[in-house]
Design an enzyme around this catalytic site. Structure first.
Site, PDB file in Angstrom:
ATOM      1  N   ASP A  32       0.815  -1.219   0.000  1.00 27.34           N
ATOM      2  CA  ASP A  32       0.000   0.000   0.000  1.00 27.34           C
ATOM      3  C   ASP A  32       0.847   1.267   0.000  1.00 27.34           C
ATOM      4  O   ASP A  32       0.733   2.122  -0.886  1.00 27.34           O
ATOM      5  CB  ASP A  32      -0.954   0.001   1.199  1.00 27.34           C
ATOM      6  CG  ASP A  32      -1.926  -1.163   1.168  1.00 27.34           C
ATOM      7  OD1 ASP A  32      -2.343  -1.554   0.060  1.00 27.34           O
ATOM      8  OD2 ASP A  32      -2.267  -1.689   2.238  1.00 27.34           O
ATOM      9  N   CYS A 120      -0.721   3.828  17.859  1.00 24.78           N
ATOM     10  CA  CYS A 120       0.470   4.031  17.034  1.00 24.78           C
ATOM     11  C   CYS A 120       0.241   5.148  16.023  1.00 24.78           C
ATOM     12  O   CYS A 120       1.095   6.026  15.840  1.00 24.78           O
ATOM     13  CB  CYS A 120       0.835   2.729  16.316  1.00 24.78           C
ATOM     14  SG  CYS A 120       2.331   2.849  15.318  1.00 24.78           S
ATOM     15  N   GLY A 144      -0.429   5.014   3.234  1.00 19.21           N
ATOM     16  CA  GLY A 144      -1.148   4.017   2.448  1.00 19.21           C
ATOM     17  C   GLY A 144      -2.448   3.567   3.081  1.00 19.21           C
ATOM     18  O   GLY A 144      -2.979   2.513   2.705  1.00 19.21           O
ATOM     19  N   CYS A 217       2.009  -5.690  15.039  1.00 17.77           N
ATOM     20  CA  CYS A 217       3.393  -5.902  14.607  1.00 17.77           C
ATOM     21  C   CYS A 217       4.297  -6.468  15.698  1.00 17.77           C
ATOM     22  O   CYS A 217       5.226  -7.211  15.405  1.00 17.77           O
ATOM     23  CB  CYS A 217       3.976  -4.607  14.048  1.00 17.77           C
ATOM     24  SG  CYS A 217       4.109  -3.235  15.220  1.00 17.77           S
TER      25      CYS A 217
END
Length: 381
Positions: A32, A120, A144, A217
């Site tokens: 993206d 985040c 993105g 993540c």
């Protein structure tokens, strides 16, 4: 579109040529953000790619499908080299830990179900990284994300992505009006993710077929409890599993192993009725279970509200809106009743199951695609 003096606006909304318009692109290494950077570079913009190193590479390299790992930094750099624009990697590890990971751990220990991706965006990407973009004299920052920014009568508005299946508005509700004026989301109008991959192939990007990241993540394989135990050793204390009627049904080895609405893996058997986690009592170290109907909630207390609608938030006694209380469901009809500039009660017209403190409640205009802001669900029921 052009200004009154006849100067045409470029695709990012500035009255000057793309070559004189600097844009910082937040590059995760995925398809993206890579397409955003490549497209803007091809259009002639002064593109600067920036990738954030958010946590230790060594731990991340073994985990595929998570953003900002070592391989992702490498992929972002390759895109920048191919398209001919500069690319920088910034070490945000300490910032990320302080602003996102520590709160994630503490929220879980307090019995909440946090959404770290929102924090985040709010505290790292759209705060520190955005300030870095300004320091680089960029006119704007592009990402993105699948969401749309539209110019309204009172300034920029946030709108859902054209592709409802890719829409990321739930994770971006806390974007402030000031941030929104500086941000651009070039993918929000695309009809599908396939269209993005087609653009990646058109530009010859190596990430054209790269899988989407699925997990948070820094949480390998979705195992939240193991991450919490590493961050807060000894914090997971055993306690009782208690039925809502007061019966003690068993023992657990830490409240952090349970979430509101959970049915499987409760560690209790031999019961005639299906039971669900209906409450986590951290103080008493109890996991409280009960029948499914106890999960149904209509009134939702919300705080830390970010208002993106027109006029002051408290100008209205109440208003009809639509809300999402989890990212995977479409907006549902609700009544919004402000209590203060940052607090409100949301009444769902149809009860929802499994609502948990720590999740987001995002507000939508029921008559358009506009996002009106949102806040955080903050106490048990």
């Amino acid at each position: 579109m052009a200004l009154d003096n006849g100067t045409p606006l470029n695709s990012l909304g500035f009255a000057k040529p793309p070559s004189e318009t600097r844009v910082v692109v937040a590059m995760s290494g995925g398809v993206d953000s890579s397409v955003v950077a490549a497209q803007l570079a091809e259009e002639g913009y002064d593109v600067v790619g920036v990738t954030l190193q958010l946590y230790d590479h060594g731990a991340a390299l073994a985990k595929k499908g998570a953003c900002c790992a070592g391989i992702d930094i490498h992929d972002a750099r390759r895109v920048a080299e191919k398209m001919g624009f500069p690319h920088y990697v910034l070490d945000y590890e300490n910032i990320f830990k302080d602003a996102v990971i520590d709160e994630f751990a503490d929220s879980y220990l307090a019995g909440a179900t946090p959404v770290p991706c929102i924090r985040c965006n709010e505290r790292v990407k759209f705060k520190d990284l955005l300030e870095t973009a300004r320091d680089l004299d960029a006119d704007c920052m592009a990402t993105g994300h699948y969401i749309q920014r539209k110019d309204g009568e009172n300034g920029p508005e946030l709108h859902c992505a054209a592709d409802a299946n890719r829409d990321q508005s739930y994770f971006l509700f806390s974007t402030t009006p000031e941030q929104l004026s500086y941000l651009r989301f070039p993918l929000g109008h695309l009809p599908s993710k396939d269209a993005t991959r087609e653009l990646a192939a058109k530009y010859g990007l190596s990430v054209a077929d790269k899988p989407d990241s699925q997990d948070i993540c820094f949480v390998p394989n979705g195992n939240y409890a193991s991450v919490i135990e590493k961050l807060r050793p000894g914090a997971a204390e055993p306690g009782q599993i208690v039925h809502a009627d007061g019966r003690v049904l068993g023992e657990h080895n830490g409240v952090i192993h349970y979430t509101i609405g959970q049915r499987r893996g409760l560690g209790i058997g031999g019961l005639s009725e299906p039971l669900y986690v209906v409450k986590l009592d951290v103080d008493q170290k109890q996991v409280i279970v009960g029948p499914k109907e106890l999960l149904a909630t209509r009134k939702v207390p919300v705080r830390e509200i970010n208002w993106l609608g027109d006029g002051p938030f408290t100008d209205m006694a109440e208003r009809e809106i639509a809300v999402k209380v989890r990212s995977t469901r479409p907006p549902a009809p609700a009544i919004l009743r402000p209590i203060s500039d940052t607090e409100a009660e949301v009444e769902l017209l149809t009860a929802e199951e499994g609502i948990s403190p720590g999740q987001a409640c995002v507000f939508y205009d029921p008559d358009s695609t506009r996002i009106l802001g949102g806040g955080w669900i903050w106490r048990g029921y």
